[in-house]
Enzyme design. Structure first.
Site, PDB file in Angstrom:
ATOM      1  CG  ASP A 216       4.825  36.370 -12.116  1.00 47.69           C
ATOM      2  OD1 ASP A 216       4.017  36.941 -12.849  1.00 47.69           O
ATOM      3  OD2 ASP A 216       5.247  35.213 -12.315  1.00 47.69           O
TER       4      ASP A 216
ATOM      5  CG  ASP B 245       8.252  31.739 -12.334  1.00 45.01           C
ATOM      6  OD1 ASP B 245       8.081  30.611 -12.816  1.00 45.01           O
ATOM      7  OD2 ASP B 245       7.485  32.693 -12.557  1.00 45.01           O
TER       8      ASP B 245
END
Length: 624
Positions: free
Chosen positions: A326, A520
């Site tokens: 990500d 996250d």
């Protein structure tokens, strides 16, 4: 540990005394048996007890049973016609089995010690402020929103935000980093850290059960429940293998004498070979060293702030060939900051000054970035009025006597203002003063300091593909991907799009290799769960991401991903070394025993000696 060592020493002394008595006296076989039973039972009473309990519970085929049968057989073989007594050998087998157990206990203790430093982060008390007075309570009794006081030297009992004071926190137990972290009013603190310098008041944001320290302890305590493929195979293998060994030993003892034509004369020879076969075949080295290796690997990783939730994830980590990231919060800080200011009809300071005032009441991260770039905005006394937020465009407000418009290109177009493009990649915020273009400000999410090193280290490890998946715009994604030398990137994605990409990458992956996803955010949780191995940023990451992940990096450093893969590969390598070493030595001694060249001393080495060496080798997994 000390008790086991004392028992081994006493057994050695008793055995030496027995050998001296045997050589000096003319004792009958039954008298020698009674004599040698003293050191034998001193060394092996608990092994005999474990074997008896296994038989009573229907689980007789274990290493204790094999040792008991082999040593009792060695004690009894001397009573057969023409057979030599094997009393010292029987005691030695039991003695060395205890030495092997001692080494196993020592190694397991070392492994547990490496994880115990995480257990030490559990706070004992919390000083909560209630009705203006401090009370010392159990951290579990503190509610969300209450104020606690943390003095120097105390552990942070719950997650929260500092209301008053500043200090430095020791985070080594959580992150593996020795450098203290300075915190002040408004900063978040997480439970498990140690307060070093100043007293602080903290407003709690999570209950004890939901706090960082509780989750970490739970992760570590449950890590051993999830066995690797190697461990699961060894466990299944031992359950099938041990009965086969027992029946094979029985066949080896009685079938050759039956077909020899002289059963009585040949029985002692083949019975002795069968006893050697039993001792050599004991799977102690495999059953003990392989789980111990994985346990050591998990402990070693935890010392570096890498929490691996189970041995099974070691297998998958070691085979990673594609790492998918990500962007926001993983490769970048996830915090916007002003990167450049390009004024058109005023100076940089004035442009920032006006933009910061207009964004004073905005809750958007871009507004926060503009305010952070001009902190004097809060105290310079300028009056802001007539604030108008235009959805999808920006904000307009009166600052002093000027009408200031701050927004995107849509806002400039709607006002008929000619704006200037920028060569910088990022979010471009245009500013107009009284209907005239004044310049623009470039805002970007800063790339983490060690992100480039993380990608480089992964390529050095032989990871064939690094991919970035982000919901951000194409030009921003391209800028970050180019800066970090990523192999591939995909932008403007929804969470469902990320799952589709992960599935595509997994399907295209070569057999025997795996795909890791690193994220996250809350929106990353489904992707973390879908990947072969999910790696979450634990320091600032969301609870949902940490729950869904298989590996948690406690300090949010992407460079720890390569370290985690290295630890996993090394752990698997050590486990394989133990398996092949144990099998190789055992097969060699069995072949020697089958042709009459093996003896009980070789059998002892092939079992206990190999176990001790395998355990010592397994301890290398602790060192990172």
């Amino acid at each position: 540990m000390k008790g086991s060592l004392a028992r081994i020493i006493i057994t050695v002394i008793l055995l030496v005394i027995c050998v001296i008595i045997e050589r000096r006296g003319q004792l009958a076989t039954w008298q020698l048996l009674l004599l040698y039973l003293i050191p034998y039972l001193t060394a092996g009473y608990d092994t005999l007890k474990e074997a008896a309990e296994g038989i009573a519970h229907g689980d007789m085929f274990n290493e204790h049973f094999l040792m008991s049968v082999a040593t009792i057989g060695a004690l009894c073989i001397g009573f057969l016609p023409g057979a030599e007594t094997q009393f010292p050998e029987a005691v030695f087998v039991m003695l060395f089995f205890q030495i092997g157990e001692l080494f196993e206990g020592y190694a397991e203790g070392k492994s547990r010690d490496s994880i115990a430093h995480l257990m030490d982060i559990r706070p004992d008390i919390a000083h909560v402020v209630r009705e203006g007075k401090e009370k010392e309570v159990n951290p579990e009794e503190v509610a969300v929103g209450e104020t606690i006081v943390i003095r120097p030297g105390e552990k942070v009992p719950l997650d929260g935000v500092i209301l008053e004071g500043n200090t430095a926190l020791n985070t080594i137990a959580l992150t593996g980093e020795s450098m203290p972290r300075d915190v002040t009013c408004g900063d978040e603190v997480i439970s498990g850290c140690v307060n070093l310098t100043g007293a602080v008041k903290v407003r709690t944001t999570k209950s004890f059960g939901e706090s960082t320290v509780s989750k970490i302890i739970h992760l570590v305590e449950s890590a051993n429940e999830k066995k690797s493929r190697s461990e699961a195979f060894i466990t299944r293998f031992a359950k099938v293998y041990t009965p086969i060994v027992v029946f094979a030993a029985i066949a080896l003892a009685f079938l050759p004498p039956l077909f020899s034509g002289n059963f009585t004369a040949t029985l002692p020879v083949w019975l002795y070979r069968a006893l050697i076969f039993l001792v050599v075949s004991c799977p102690c080295a495999l059953v003990i060293s392989v789980p111990l290796t994985f346990f050591g690997g998990i402990g070693g990783a935890s010392r570096k702030g890498i929490l691996i939730k189970g041995s099974n994830y070691m297998d998958t980590l070691a085979k990673v060939q594609t790492v998918v990231f990500d962007k926001t919060g993983t490769l970048t800080h996830g915090q916007f900051a002003v990167e450049a200011v390009h004024p058109d009809s005023c100076d940089e300071r004035h442009l920032l000054h006006l933009a910061a005032h207009v964004e004073h009441y905005s809750t958007h991260p871009i507004g926060a970035a503009l305010r952070d770039a001009f902190p004097e905005e809060a105290t310079d006394g300028c009056e802001v009025s007539d604030i108008e937020e235009i959805a999808g465009h920006g904000i307009r407000a009166r600052v002093g006597s000027d009408i200031v418009s701050v927004g995107n290109t849509k806002m400039m177009k709607s006002m008929g203002i000619e704006w200037r493009d920028c060569h910088h990649k990022g979010t471009i915020i245009h500013v107009a003063i009284n209907g005239r273009y004044a310049g623009h400000i470039v805002i970007n999410d800063k790339v983490k300091e060690d992100s480039a090193a993380a990608i480089s280290k992964l390529h050095e490890l032989g990871v064939s593909r690094t991919v970035m998946l982000t919901g951000d715009r194409e030009e921003v994604a391209e800028h970050v991907a180019t800066q970090l030398h990523l192999d591939e990137y995909h932008s403007e994605l929804l969470p469902t799009d990320k799952i589709s990409h992960i599935e595509r990458l997994t399907e295209s992956q070569a057999e025997g290799t795996s795909v890791a996803f690193v994220g996250d955010g809350i929106n990353d949780a489904p992707v973390l769960a879908r990947a072969d191995v999910g790696i979450a940023m634990g320091g600032l990451g969301s609870d949902a991401a940490i729950e869904a992940a298989d590996v948690v990096l406690m300090d949010d450093k992407p460079s720890k991903i390569a370290l985690a893969i290295r630890i996993a590969r090394r752990t698997l390598s050590i486990a394989r070394q133990n398996v092949w070493f144990a099998i190789g030595v055992k097969v060699a001694v069995l072949l020697l025993a089958a042709v009459g060249l093996g003896n009980m001393w070789m059998a002892v080495f092939a079992d206990v000696g190999v176990t001790v060496l395998a355990v010592l080798n397994a301890m290398r997994a602790l060192r990172v």
